[in-house]
Design a protein around this motif. Structure first.
Motif: not given
Length: 274
Positions: A129-136, A212-214, A232-238, A244-246
């Motif tokens: 998970e993480g934008e940078t990690a997925v892009s890399e 759309e979200p998700g 796209d995945a929601a987090t605990d922060l508003p 997130r990726a597989v």
């Protein structure tokens, strides 16, 4: 009373940033402060460096010894001793060379540590998970391509410089690169950045832009073997979301066989019908 100007504040900010950056190259705080102070002075005595760097005078000499060992400072054996910093260009080149040497050595050592008797289990699927990690990870998969890259991407946030470079390099190597997106602006950016790649419109995983979200954010298949799907995945922060990726680099993973024909059809020939 001394007036504190905006120019002083700007300089202090630059000094703090320079010290912080130098510390990432294994300099202590005192060593980094001494080098930055000496760069501002160009040359000076221990007292002058101490005054500018706000470092205890007793720590100047050992800091200068380390900086001299790193090639960043020259010493004049006069009374009192005087110190001179190499030019900013030379300092950057020296640090870059030292860093590159360590990375080259690490690149030699790490492959020798892998066990020859242990291999990955067939069909393993990994999560991240993480934008940078997925892009890399996308960039790494594309960088290993030999025949074909199929990529569908709905958000420009994943199109980091490394991924764009990897796609361009793959196309230059003669790899068949096809990139699809529902977003016109994403397609325009890709068209401008990629020569030799096909950039097409695809809507298979999306109903609207922005997505759309998700929703799925990217799907990538390389050489019919490696596969990554992110969403796209929601987090605990508003209001804060993340990717997130597989992914798998094993053609024996069942999901690869399922996705191969769908992805090929979706990217090469799926255009939204009104």
């Amino acid at each position: 009373m001394t007036q504190y100007t905006s120019s002083d504040a700007g300089t202090d900010s630059l000094v703090e940033e320079a010290v912080s950056t130098l510390r990432t190259f294994e300099l202590t705080e005192y060593e980094a402060k001494c080098f930055v102070a000496l760069t501002r002075l160009r040359e000076g005595t221990a007292k002058e460096v101490s005054d500018v760097a706000d470092v205890p005078r007793a720590r100047i000499y050992d800091s200068m010894d380390t900086l001299q060992d790193r090639g960043l400072v020259s010493v004049q054996e006069s009374k009192p001793r005087r110190f001179r910093a190499v030019s900013p260009r030379e300092s950057v080149e020296l640090l870059e060379q030292q860093c590159r040497s360590r990375l080259d050595r690490l690149g030699t050592i790490l492959p020798r540590l892998g066990s020859p008797d242990r291999s990955s289990s067939a069909g393993e699927v990994w999560t991240m998970e993480g934008e940078t990690a997925v892009s890399e990870r996308l960039a790494t998969l594309v960088g290993d391509a030999t025949d074909e890259v199929l990529l569908a991407v709905a958000v420009d946030a994943l199109l980091g410089e490394d991924l764009i470079d990897a796609l361009a390099d793959a196309a230059d190597r003669g790899v068949e690169v096809t990139v699809g997106s529902p977003d016109e602006s994403v397609r325009a950016d890709l068209d401008a950045a990629l020569d030799g790649a096909d950039v097409v419109e695809t809507w298979t995983w999306w109903d609207s832009v922005p997505i759309e979200p998700g929703a799925v954010t990217s799907v990538c298949m390389v050489d019919g073997d490696a596969l990554l799907v992110s969403a796209d995945a929601a987090t605990d922060l508003p209001g804060v979301r993340k990717h997130r990726a597989v992914w798998t680099d094993s053609a024996e993973a069942p999901v690869v066989g399922l996705m191969r024909p769908l992805l090929a059809t979706a990217i090469r020939g799926d255009y939204r019908s009104d």
